[in-house]
Design a protein around this motif. Structure first.
Motif, PDB file in Angstrom:
ATOM      1  N   SER A  15       0.827  -1.207   0.000  1.00 28.79           N
ATOM      2  CA  SER A  15       0.000   0.000   0.000  1.00 28.79           C
ATOM      3  C   SER A  15       0.866   1.263   0.000  1.00 28.79           C
ATOM      4  O   SER A  15       0.492   2.265  -0.595  1.00 28.79           O
ATOM      5  N   ILE A  21      -2.610   6.393  -3.997  1.00 30.62           N
ATOM      6  CA  ILE A  21      -3.609   5.545  -3.334  1.00 30.62           C
ATOM      7  C   ILE A  21      -4.545   6.418  -2.504  1.00 30.62           C
ATOM      8  O   ILE A  21      -4.127   7.402  -1.893  1.00 30.62           O
ATOM      9  N   SER A  22      -5.818   6.057  -2.490  1.00 26.20           N
ATOM     10  CA  SER A  22      -6.811   6.862  -1.775  1.00 26.20           C
ATOM     11  C   SER A  22      -7.033   6.328  -0.365  1.00 26.20           C
ATOM     12  O   SER A  22      -6.639   5.204  -0.031  1.00 26.20           O
ATOM     13  N   GLU A  25      -9.163   3.162  -0.481  1.00 31.05           N
ATOM     14  CA  GLU A  25      -8.386   1.992  -0.865  1.00 31.05           C
ATOM     15  C   GLU A  25      -7.537   1.500   0.305  1.00 31.05           C
ATOM     16  O   GLU A  25      -7.414   0.291   0.528  1.00 31.05           O
ATOM     17  N   CYS A  26      -6.984   2.418   1.072  1.00 28.01           N
ATOM     18  CA  CYS A  26      -6.184   2.043   2.244  1.00 28.01           C
ATOM     19  C   CYS A  26      -7.047   1.359   3.297  1.00 28.01           C
ATOM     20  O   CYS A  26      -6.618   0.395   3.933  1.00 28.01           O
ATOM     21  N   SER A  28      -9.730  -0.419   2.723  1.00 27.50           N
ATOM     22  CA  SER A  28     -10.020  -1.748   2.195  1.00 27.50           C
ATOM     23  C   SER A  28      -8.824  -2.687   2.393  1.00 27.50           C
ATOM     24  O   SER A  28      -8.981  -3.836   2.805  1.00 27.50           O
TER      25      SER A  28
END
Length: 89
Positions: A15, A21-22, A25-26, A28
């Motif tokens: 990650s 990366i949003s 998303e992190c 998840s």
């Protein structure tokens, strides 16, 4: 604790390598990471270890998610759900 125990699938490591990366998303990835930890693994210790080992930018979305996980884990639940939350004693 070692990296294999703290991040068995390398999800936290990856990650930090994903550009742009949003936060969503992190979150998840964090959920998948938490589910991949072995039984009996201290999640708070694993979060601290991963954060200390991987985090180079405190403003990175995964750093923020891990920090939030560490602070929220210490808070007591504010209310009970289900019938006990709706019916007064």
């Amino acid at each position: 604790m070692d990296l294999r125990e703290a991040d068995p699938k390398g999800l936290i490591r990856e990650s930090y390598r994903i550009e742009g990366i949003s936060d969503a998303e992190c979150r998840s990835i964090f959920l998948d990471w938490a589910l991949s930890l072995g039984a009996g693994t201290d999640q708070r210790a694993a979060m601290r270890f991963a954060m200390e080992h991987y985090s180079t930018d405190p403003a990175h979305p995964m750093s923020l998610v891990l920090a939030e996980g560490l602070t929220r884990a210490t808070e007591a639940p504010s209310r009970r759900g289900g019938r006990a939350g709706r019916v007064s004693a």
